[in-house]
Each structure stands twice: as structure tokens, then as C-alpha cells.
Scaffold this motif. Structure first.
Motif, PDB file in Angstrom:
ATOM      1  N   PHE A 109      -1.511 -23.649 -19.288  1.00 28.29           N
ATOM      2  CA  PHE A 109      -0.259 -23.626 -18.524  1.00 28.29           C
ATOM      3  C   PHE A 109       0.786 -24.508 -19.197  1.00 28.29           C
ATOM      4  O   PHE A 109       1.920 -24.078 -19.426  1.00 28.29           O
ATOM      5  N   ILE A 110       0.417 -25.738 -19.536  1.00 25.87           N
ATOM      6  CA  ILE A 110       1.353 -26.674 -20.170  1.00 25.87           C
ATOM      7  C   ILE A 110       1.775 -26.164 -21.550  1.00 25.87           C
ATOM      8  O   ILE A 110       2.951 -26.240 -21.920  1.00 25.87           O
ATOM      9  N   HIS A 111       0.835 -25.620 -22.305  1.00 28.09           N
ATOM     10  CA  HIS A 111       1.159 -25.083 -23.630  1.00 28.09           C
ATOM     11  C   HIS A 111       2.211 -23.974 -23.511  1.00 28.09           C
ATOM     12  O   HIS A 111       3.203 -23.956 -24.254  1.00 28.09           O
ATOM     13  N   THR A 112       2.003 -23.050 -22.596  1.00 29.70           N
ATOM     14  CA  THR A 112       2.959 -21.957 -22.391  1.00 29.70           C
ATOM     15  C   THR A 112       4.294 -22.492 -21.896  1.00 29.70           C
ATOM     16  O   THR A 112       5.356 -22.044 -22.355  1.00 29.70           O
ATOM     17  N   LEU A 113       4.261 -23.443 -20.997  1.00 30.22           N
ATOM     18  CA  LEU A 113       5.491 -24.026 -20.459  1.00 30.22           C
ATOM     19  C   LEU A 113       6.310 -24.677 -21.565  1.00 30.22           C
ATOM     20  O   LEU A 113       7.530 -24.501 -21.636  1.00 30.22           O
ATOM     21  N   GLN A 114       5.669 -25.418 -22.448  1.00 27.39           N
ATOM     22  CA  GLN A 114       6.382 -26.081 -23.538  1.00 27.39           C
ATOM     23  C   GLN A 114       6.909 -25.066 -24.555  1.00 27.39           C
ATOM     24  O   GLN A 114       7.995 -25.240 -25.095  1.00 27.39           O
ATOM     25  N   ARG A 115       6.147 -24.025 -24.807  1.00 32.82           N
ATOM     26  CA  ARG A 115       6.538 -23.042 -25.810  1.00 32.82           C
ATOM     27  C   ARG A 115       7.607 -22.071 -25.301  1.00 32.82           C
ATOM     28  O   ARG A 115       8.565 -21.770 -25.991  1.00 32.82           O
ATOM     29  N   ARG A 116       7.436 -21.597 -24.074  1.00 37.91           N
ATOM     30  CA  ARG A 116       8.339 -20.565 -23.548  1.00 37.91           C
ATOM     31  C   ARG A 116       9.329 -21.094 -22.505  1.00 37.91           C
ATOM     32  O   ARG A 116      10.149 -20.323 -22.003  1.00 37.91           O
TER      33      ARG A 116
END
Length: 147
Positions: A109-116
Motif C-alpha cells: 500500500f505504501i509503495h503504491t501510494l509513494q509511486r502513484r
């Protein structure tokens, strides 16, 4: 955030929580426990209105995710995308909603939030009455980074 601070936040920003007389028993970045009494949430059958049950679960699930994001210093807008509530038995008194983040793919979730700058996470809340599971809510939330 303390339980008192969370209930004040909910009552100020989500007035329906005040009308439902929602109280906060536990408020942490890992678990939130809310309660609501029967009287302001009663239906024509003398049990808790299904809408109130769903809202109580939604408030608990939203709150635990909100507190986790806040604890990690992530400024965001957190909104509900969709919910599903399974009603298992009538609630004839005070209902308790318990939402936890254990089992959620927080890293993804955090990875996607930071990337997108936007990510979705599903959070569940169990609703209990008289020590038994009475309903279960699954909510898919969307976090959108601010700034």
C-alpha cells in the motif's frame, strides 16, 4: 491519538457519529474499538438499524487507517471507495466495532501510494453484540497524497 481525541475528531468532522452517540474505547495505529448504544440507533423492530451498524463499522475501519497514516506522517485525503456489510444477527443493545490492520499489505500500500500518489487498501471491522460476532464490514479505502 487518545480515545478522547479521536471521538472529538469524529464528532466534529463526521456529525453523524455524534448523532449515533459513538464512543471510542481504543485508538491506536493498529486497532480501533468503537461503541454505539441502541437508543439513538434503534429501528422499528427494537434492534439496531442496519445503516447504523454499517456506519459504526465504517467509522472504525476508516479510523484505524487514518491513525496509521497520521502516525507515519503521511498527509493525505482518505476516502471510502466501496463497502460490503454482512449482517449475521440482530443487535439488541450496545454494538462494538473492532478494526485492525493486521493482515493488510501495508508495505505494498505504501509503495503504491509513494509511486502513484494514490493507493487502495481493504480494511475489515467486526461488529459485536453481547460477546458474539453480529456483522462484518469490509471497506476499500483510497488514500490520495496531499501536496
Amino acid at each position: 491519538m487518545t480515545p478522547q481525541a479521536l471521538v472529538a475528531y469524529l464528532h466534529e468532522h463526521i456529525p453523524l457519529s455524534r448523532a449515533m452517540d459513538v464512543s471510542v474505547l481504543l485508538a491506536s495505529a493498529e486497532e480501533v474499538v468503537l461503541e454505539a448504544p441502541l437508543n439513538p440507533n434503534i429501528n422499528v423492530h427494537g434492534t439496531m438499524f442496519g445503516g447504523s451498524v454499517g456506519v459504526l463499522g465504517l467509522l472504525a475501519a476508516w479510523s484505524v487507517l487514518h491513525l496509521r497514516l497520521e502516525a507515519e506522517g503521511i498527509a493525505n485525503q482518505l476516502v471510502i471507495h466501496k463497502t460490503e456489510t454482512e449482517y449475521l444477527r440482530p443487535i439488541g443493545g450496545t454494538a462494538r466495532a473492532v478494526a485492525r490492520l493486521d493482515g493488510a499489505d501495508w508495505g505494498g500500500f505504501i509503495h503504491t501510494l509513494q509511486r502513484r500518489h494514490k493507493a487502495r487498501l481493504t480494511v475489515s471491522a467486526d461488529l459485536e453484540y453481547a460477546g458474539e460476532l453480529a456483522a462484518r464490514l469490509r471497506g476499500e479505502f483510497v488514500s490520495i497524497l496531499e501536496g
